[in-house]
Design an enzyme around this catalytic site. Structure first.
Site, short mmCIF file in Angstrom:
data_model
loop_
_atom_site.label_atom_id
_atom_site.label_comp_id
_atom_site.label_asym_id
_atom_site.label_seq_id
_atom_site.Cartn_x
_atom_site.Cartn_y
_atom_site.Cartn_z
N HIS A 232 0.84 -1.20 0.00
CA HIS A 232 0.00 0.00 0.00
C HIS A 232 0.88 1.26 0.00
CE1 HIS A 232 -2.95 -2.94 1.54
NE2 HIS A 232 -3.86 -2.13 1.01
N ASP B 74 -4.70 -5.75 -8.25
CA ASP B 74 -4.92 -5.10 -6.95
C ASP B 74 -5.13 -3.62 -7.25
OD1 ASP B 74 -5.19 -4.74 -4.24
OD2 ASP B 74 -3.34 -5.76 -3.71
#
Length: 339
Positions: free
Chosen positions: A180, A250
């Site tokens: 992230h 993702d």
């Protein structure tokens, strides 16, 4: 008509006027919910219905894994972390296998009862405490145990009429960095991965309906991050593992994807590498850039995507009267605190 290749997020508890217009774009194929979109079971069911009034074909999804990654909480059953289920299976309890399958069924049934198609689950990463972003989201750091537990959970999801998505191919549990916030580097060889992290994906390739690759680079294998790599997606996943389901990227807004460049470059690289659908969340400008790319590039969507639609219609009232739902809830309440 084929579904579009982009999944987007929403800003709040209801659809804004710009979002209502945006959802009519044929290149949008789905919507993902986050905690900010949830207030109550009644509200999320209403929001789902409003989306389907505009586009009945859209895939609607959420991350409802259990444990700390459970977007819907109030009014929903608290699902334990997958690590807890792995530990229960490892304890050789006589009811462990049925319990894990029932947990998969319950998680999926509650989502389906709100009109939502699927949860991005289960996590197939192998970890115990190396990777903070995975950790207890993993069934186990033992590949055999994790594979067995995940297979049971998937069987339960399928019994509820929900497609299963394994993530994060080929395994996020071997790096401490969080994709992230950065692009992790994993220095292991392909043979090392085949002997460990890849085992759940290899063993469950026929059971999974979809797979989500990780934003990780394995420099000894390919200099491209997995989600942008034809080697990983077309050769290893498709050809060697014989996986014929959907490949989701993702979230392209994650920092781990920034190594490819801007949103147009990220979407193009992911789709050309073999992804069937890409996610862009928390960045509306990025969504517009990707839509412009899909329009100008005349991208042809994948015919596979409709497989992710829920297979049953279920009401919440009928679900909570189901003996199986009552039984699993009772067992979950009986788990020791902290589990």
């Amino acid at each position: 008509m084929l579904l579009g290749s982009l999944i987007i997020d929403l800003s709040g508890l209801s659809l804004s006027a710009p979002e209502q217009h945006l959802l009519t774009n044929p290149h949008i194929g789905g919507v993902i919910f986050f905690s900010r979109n949830f207030q109550s079971r009644e509200q999320i069911t209403s929001l789902t219905s409003d989306i389907r009034m505009i586009r009945p074909d859209l895939l609607i999804c959420v991350d409802q894994e259990g444990g700390r990654v459970q977007r819907f909480r109030d009014g929903f059953t608290k699902i334990p972390p997958m690590k807890t289920l792995g530990e229960i299976l490892g304890s050789r309890s006589e009811y462990a296998e049925k319990f894990i399958k029932d947990c998969g069924w319950l998680m999926a049934s509650e989502i389906v009862a709100c009109g939502i198609d699927f949860s991005f689950a289960p996590v197939l990463d192998l970890d115990k405490d190396k990777c903070q972003v995975i950790a207890d989201r993993s069934f186990s750091d033992n590949p055999v145990l994790a594979t067995k537990a995940a297979k049971l959970f998937i069987e339960g999801m399928h019994e509820a009429g929900m497609a299963a998505t394994g993530k994060h191919f080929p395994g996020h549990g071997g790096v401490s960095a969080d994709s992230h916030h950065e692009t992790p580097l994993d220095q292991r060889s392909l043979e090392e991965l085949r002997g460990h992290d890849l085992i759940p994906f290899t063993s469950l390739a026929d059971s999974l309906d979809a797979i989500m690759p990780a934003h990780i680079i394995y420099p000894k294998i390919d200099l491209n991050a997995v989600g942008f790599s034809e080697l990983w997606l077309k050769k290893i996943l498709r050809q060697e593992l014989k996986f014929d389901g959907i490949i989701f990227s993702d979230d392209l807004s994650m920092k781990g994807a920034d190594i490819v460049g801007g949103y147009t470059n990220k979407a193009k690289a992911a789709l050309q590498a073999g992804c069937d659908m890409v996610l862009v969340c928390n960045n509306r400008k990025g969504v517009i850039e990707v839509l412009d790319f899909l329009e100008s590039y005349n991208w042809v969507p994948s015919a596979r995507l409709s497989r992710m639609s829920r297979q049953v219609t279920l009401s919440w009232d009928s679900l909570i009267e189901d003996d199986r739902w009552k039984s699993v809830n009772a067992k979950l309440l009986a788990l020791p605190k902290g589990k």
